[in-house]
Design an enzyme around this catalytic site. Structure first.
Site, PDB file in Angstrom:
ATOM      1  N   LYS A 138      -9.168  -2.210   7.476  1.00 32.34           N
ATOM      2  CA  LYS A 138      -9.750  -1.028   6.851  1.00 32.34           C
ATOM      3  C   LYS A 138      -8.891  -0.592   5.680  1.00 32.34           C
ATOM      4  O   LYS A 138      -7.685  -0.835   5.731  1.00 32.34           O
ATOM      5  CB  LYS A 138      -9.925   0.122   7.846  1.00 32.34           C
ATOM      6  CG  LYS A 138      -8.746   0.494   8.734  1.00 32.34           C
ATOM      7  CD  LYS A 138      -7.416   0.872   8.237  1.00 32.34           C
ATOM      8  CE  LYS A 138      -7.205   1.978   7.258  1.00 32.34           C
ATOM      9  NZ  LYS A 138      -5.751   2.154   6.901  1.00 32.34           N
ATOM     10  N   TYR A 223      -9.779   7.570   8.817  1.00 29.49           N
ATOM     11  CA  TYR A 223      -9.759   7.748  10.283  1.00 29.49           C
ATOM     12  C   TYR A 223     -10.551   8.987  10.696  1.00 29.49           C
ATOM     13  O   TYR A 223     -11.231   8.986  11.719  1.00 29.49           O
ATOM     14  CB  TYR A 223      -8.318   7.855  10.792  1.00 29.49           C
ATOM     15  CG  TYR A 223      -7.605   6.527  10.853  1.00 29.49           C
ATOM     16  CD1 TYR A 223      -7.781   5.667  11.933  1.00 29.49           C
ATOM     17  CD2 TYR A 223      -6.757   6.128   9.838  1.00 29.49           C
ATOM     18  CE1 TYR A 223      -7.140   4.448  11.988  1.00 29.49           C
ATOM     19  CE2 TYR A 223      -6.107   4.902   9.880  1.00 29.49           C
ATOM     20  CZ  TYR A 223      -6.302   4.066  10.959  1.00 29.49           C
ATOM     21  OH  TYR A 223      -5.673   2.852  11.004  1.00 29.49           O
TER      22      TYR A 223
HETATM   23  P1  NDP Z   1       2.009  -4.469   3.295  1.00 29.38           P
HETATM   24  O1  NDP Z   1       2.346  -4.176   1.885  1.00 29.38           O
HETATM   25  O2  NDP Z   1       3.059  -4.278   4.312  1.00 29.38           O
HETATM   26  O3  NDP Z   1       1.521  -5.995   3.411  1.00 29.38           O
HETATM   27  C1  NDP Z   1       0.507  -6.502   2.600  1.00 29.38           C
HETATM   28  C2  NDP Z   1       0.700  -7.996   2.428  1.00 29.38           C
HETATM   29  O4  NDP Z   1      -0.363  -8.507   1.628  1.00 29.38           O
HETATM   30  C3  NDP Z   1       1.973  -8.375   1.662  1.00 29.38           C
HETATM   31  O5  NDP Z   1       3.111  -8.463   2.472  1.00 29.38           O
HETATM   32  C4  NDP Z   1       1.595  -9.728   1.084  1.00 29.38           C
HETATM   33  O6  NDP Z   1       1.788 -10.715   2.075  1.00 29.38           O
HETATM   34  C5  NDP Z   1       0.088  -9.611   0.874  1.00 29.38           C
HETATM   35  N1  NDP Z   1      -0.252  -9.437  -0.543  1.00 29.38           N
HETATM   36  C6  NDP Z   1      -1.062 -10.250  -1.251  1.00 29.38           C
HETATM   37  N2  NDP Z   1      -1.182  -9.837  -2.503  1.00 29.38           N
HETATM   38  C7  NDP Z   1      -0.433  -8.714  -2.621  1.00 29.38           C
HETATM   39  C8  NDP Z   1      -0.153  -7.836  -3.704  1.00 29.38           C
HETATM   40  N3  NDP Z   1      -0.685  -8.018  -4.930  1.00 29.38           N
HETATM   41  N4  NDP Z   1       0.653  -6.782  -3.471  1.00 29.38           N
HETATM   42  C9  NDP Z   1       1.174  -6.566  -2.262  1.00 29.38           C
HETATM   43  N5  NDP Z   1       0.950  -7.381  -1.183  1.00 29.38           N
HETATM   44  C10 NDP Z   1       0.150  -8.450  -1.371  1.00 29.38           C
HETATM   45  O7  NDP Z   1       0.715  -3.629   3.631  1.00 29.38           O
HETATM   46  P2  NDP Z   1       0.168  -3.262   5.084  1.00 29.38           P
HETATM   47  O8  NDP Z   1       0.391  -4.424   5.991  1.00 29.38           O
HETATM   48  O9  NDP Z   1       0.683  -1.961   5.506  1.00 29.38           O
HETATM   49  O10 NDP Z   1      -1.414  -3.078   4.803  1.00 29.38           O
HETATM   50  C11 NDP Z   1      -2.286  -4.174   4.628  1.00 29.38           C
HETATM   51  C12 NDP Z   1      -3.722  -3.764   4.997  1.00 29.38           C
HETATM   52  O11 NDP Z   1      -3.749  -3.377   6.374  1.00 29.38           O
HETATM   53  C13 NDP Z   1      -4.272  -2.572   4.214  1.00 29.38           C
HETATM   54  O12 NDP Z   1      -5.632  -2.767   3.942  1.00 29.38           O
HETATM   55  C14 NDP Z   1      -4.089  -1.408   5.158  1.00 29.38           C
HETATM   56  O13 NDP Z   1      -5.036  -0.354   4.954  1.00 29.38           O
HETATM   57  C15 NDP Z   1      -4.293  -2.069   6.498  1.00 29.38           C
HETATM   58  N6  NDP Z   1      -3.596  -1.381   7.588  1.00 29.38           N
HETATM   59  C16 NDP Z   1      -4.280  -1.088   8.730  1.00 29.38           C
HETATM   60  C17 NDP Z   1      -3.660  -0.450   9.763  1.00 29.38           C
HETATM   61  C18 NDP Z   1      -4.399  -0.171  11.031  1.00 29.38           C
HETATM   62  O14 NDP Z   1      -3.858   0.524  11.884  1.00 29.38           O
HETATM   63  N7  NDP Z   1      -5.598  -0.704  11.216  1.00 29.38           N
HETATM   64  C19 NDP Z   1      -2.256   0.000   9.655  1.00 29.38           C
HETATM   65  C20 NDP Z   1      -1.614  -0.416   8.438  1.00 29.38           C
HETATM   66  C21 NDP Z   1      -2.275  -1.067   7.450  1.00 29.38           C
HETATM   67  P3  NDP Z   1       2.235 -12.222   1.695  1.00 29.38           P
HETATM   68  O15 NDP Z   1       3.593 -12.068   1.083  1.00 29.38           O
HETATM   69  O16 NDP Z   1       2.228 -12.913   2.995  1.00 29.38           O
HETATM   70  O17 NDP Z   1       1.230 -12.755   0.739  1.00 29.38           O
END
Ligand code: NDP
Length: 376
Positions: A138, A223
Site C-alpha cells: 500500500k 489506514y
Molecule cells: P524503504 O526505503 O525501506 O525500502 C524500499 C526499497 O525499494 C529500497 O530499499 C530499494 O531496495 C527499493 N528501491 C527501488 N527503487 C528505489 C528508489 N528509487 N528509491 C528508494 N528505494 C528504491 O521503504 P519501505 O520498505 O519502508 O517501504 C516500501 C513500500 O512498503 C512502500 O510502498 C510503503 O508504503 C510500504 N510499507 C508498508 C507497510 C505496511 O505495514 N504494510 C509498512 C512500511 C512500508 P533494493 O535496494 O533492494 O532495490
C-alpha cells in the site's frame, strides 16, 4: 468458532505460541514439525529489499503456507546478503533490468512488490506480463486511474493482484468486524480514525513526490481511510477535507503534512479522520453505534493491537501480522479462499479513489461526491 487448529494457525510465529502452548496441554497434539504445511505452499520473490521488505522476509520464517524463494533488487550486496540469510538460490535472484525473465522461472509463483509507492504501477504491470501473481504494498498506486490500470492488466494477464493490507487478517480487528456484523454496536453513527507519526530524514523518498505520490495521506492516512470502510462496513459517498502545513520546506509541493478529512456513509454514519507526518501517538480507531462502541488503540501498528468495546477488553490472539497475511494470501491465491475483508486490487482502487477525492476537496474546499466504487 475458533478451533485448536485455526487458533494455532492464527498465532503462528508469535511469542504467544511459544509461551502458551505447553501450558494449554496441546503440545502432544502438534505434528512433529509444527511448520509442516497442510496444503500447497506459495513460493514468493520479494522486490525491494528495504525496511518493510526485511520485516516481511523475517515474518515469513514463521509461515507454513508461504515461502521466500527469490529476490529482485537494485543492490547487489543486499542480494548476496539475503541469499545467505534466507538460503535463496542464484537462479532466483534478479535486478530491475532482468526480472522480466521471471516468466521462465517455474519455481516462483508470486512477486511481492515492496518498493517506493510511485514505482508500484510499472512493477505490477511487468510482473503480470511475466505471468506471476502479484502482491503489492500500500498504497497500491498513486491515484485511482493508475490503480485501475493495474487491476485491468492483471486480469488481462490471468494473474491475481493482492495488496498488503495486513490489518485485514488481524484478530482484534476481525473481532470488532464480527461484532459489528452481528449488531453488537447497533446502527453505526460515527468513526474516528487517527493516523500519524513524526517523519524524520527530510531526504527520504517518502518526502519526494516523484517517488511517494503524496505525503502522509499516501503513507499513513490511508489506514484511516481503509479502516473507516472495514470498521463501518460501507463505502463512503462524500468527502470533505482541510489541509494544514507548518513546514513548507520539509513538506514541499505535492507532499501533504496534515489533512483532516470527513467521510459520509450511505447509512448515515460519518467518519472524522486525521492524517499527519507531524504528530506521534496517533494510531487509534473509535467506532460508535446506537448500542455500543469499539476502540482499537493501537489500531494499525505492528502490534500488539489492543482494544475494547462496551462489553470489555477485546480478547484475541497476538500475531505477527505479516506471517498471518502471507499464509492467508497463499490460500487466497492457491485455493481461492475468500478473506473476511477483501485484499484484492479493486479494494485498493477504492482507497485510491477516496484519496483522489480528499486531495481534490482539500484543494478546492468543496464537498466531493464519490461515484461508483473505483470512480470519483
Ligand atoms: P524503504 O526505503 O525501506 O525500502 C524500499 C526499497 O525499494 C529500497 O530499499 C530499494 O531496495 C527499493 N528501491 C527501488 N527503487 C528505489 C528508489 N528509487 N528509491 C528508494 N528505494 C528504491 O521503504 P519501505 O520498505 O519502508 O517501504 C516500501 C513500500 O512498503 C512502500 O510502498 C510503503 O508504503 C510500504 N510499507 C508498508 C507497510 C505496511 O505495514 N504494510 C509498512 C512500511 C512500508 P533494493 O535496494 O533492494 O532495490
Amino acid at each position: 468458532m475458533t478451533t485448536r487448529r485455526s487458533f494455532l494457525h492464527q498465532i503462528t510465529g508469535s511469542v504467544l505460541a511459544l509461551s502458551v502452548l505447553p501450558r494449554m496441554g496441546w503440545a502432544e497434539e502438534l505434528s512433529p514439525d509444527p511448520k509442516t504445511p497442510d496444503g500447497p505452499v506459495l513460493r514468493v520473490a520479494i522486490m525491494g529489499l528495504g525496511s518493510y521488505g526485511t520485516r516481511v522476509a523475517e515474518a515469513m520464517r514463521g509461515c507454513t503456507r508461504a515461502k521466500l524463494v527469490g529476490v529482485i533488487s537494485g543492490t547487489p550486496a543486499k542480494i548476496r546478503q539475503w541469499q545467505t540469510t534466507y538460503g535463496i538460490p542464484e537462479k532466483n535472484c534478479y535486478n530491475y533490468e532482468t526480472y522480466d525473465a521471471i516468466k521462465d522461472n517455474p519455481d516462483i509463483d508470486a512477486v511481492y512488490v515492496i518498493t517506493p509507492n510511485a514505482l508500484h504501477h510499472d512493477a505490477v504491470l511487468r510482473v503480470a506480463k511475466a505471468g506471476k501473481h502479484v502482491i503489492c504494498e500500500k498504497p497500491m498506486a498513486v491515484n485511482a486511474r493508475q490503480g485501475q490500470s493495474m487491476v485491468d492488466a492483471c486480469k488481462a494477464a490471468g494473474v491475481r493482484l493482492l495488496v498488503g493490507y495486513r490489518m485485514h487478517f488481524e484478530p482484534h480487528t476481525l473481532e470488532v468486524i464480527r461484532m459489528r456484523k452481528e449488531g453488537a454496536f447497533g446502527s453505526i453513527r460515527f468513526f474516528q480514525g487517527l493516523s500519524g507519526f513524526i517523519i524524520g530524514d527530510p531526504t527520504q523518498w517518502r518526502l519526494n513526490p516523484q517517488l511517494s505520490g503524496g505525503g502522509a495521506m499516501m503513507d499513513i492516512g490511508i489506514y484511516s481511510i481503509n479502516g473507516s470502510r472495514y470498521m463501518i462496513g460501507e463505502e463512503p459517498v462524500w468527502v470533505t477535507a482541510q489541509e494544514t502545513k507548518t513546514d513548507p520546506v520539509k513538506f514541499k509541493e505535492g507532499i501533504d503534512e496534515t489533512i483532516q478529512f470527513q467521510l459520509g456513509f450511505p447509512g448515515g454514519a460519518v467518519a472524522s479522520c486525521l492524517s499527519t507526518y507531524n504528530l506521534n501517538n496517533l494510531d487509534r480507531f473509535f467506532l460508535d453505534g446506537e448500542k455500543g462502541f469499539a476502540e482499537l488503540f493501537p489500531a494499525t501498528g505492528y502490534g500488539p493491537i489492543q482494544g475494547r468495546t462496551n462489553q470489555g477488553e477485546l480478547q484475541a490472539p497476538v500475531v505477527t501480522h505479516q506471517t498471518v497475511q502471507m499464509d492467508e494470501m497463499a490460500q487466497i491465491l492457491l485455493e481461492g479462499k475468500q478473506p473476511v475483508v477483501p485484499v484484492d486490487g479493486q479494494e485498493a482502487v477504492r482507497d485510491l479513489a477516496i484519496i483522489d477525492a480528499i486531495y481534490h476537496a482539500a484543494r478546492t474546499g468543496q464537498k466531493v461526491r464519490l461515484g461508483a466504487p473505483g470512480q470519483v
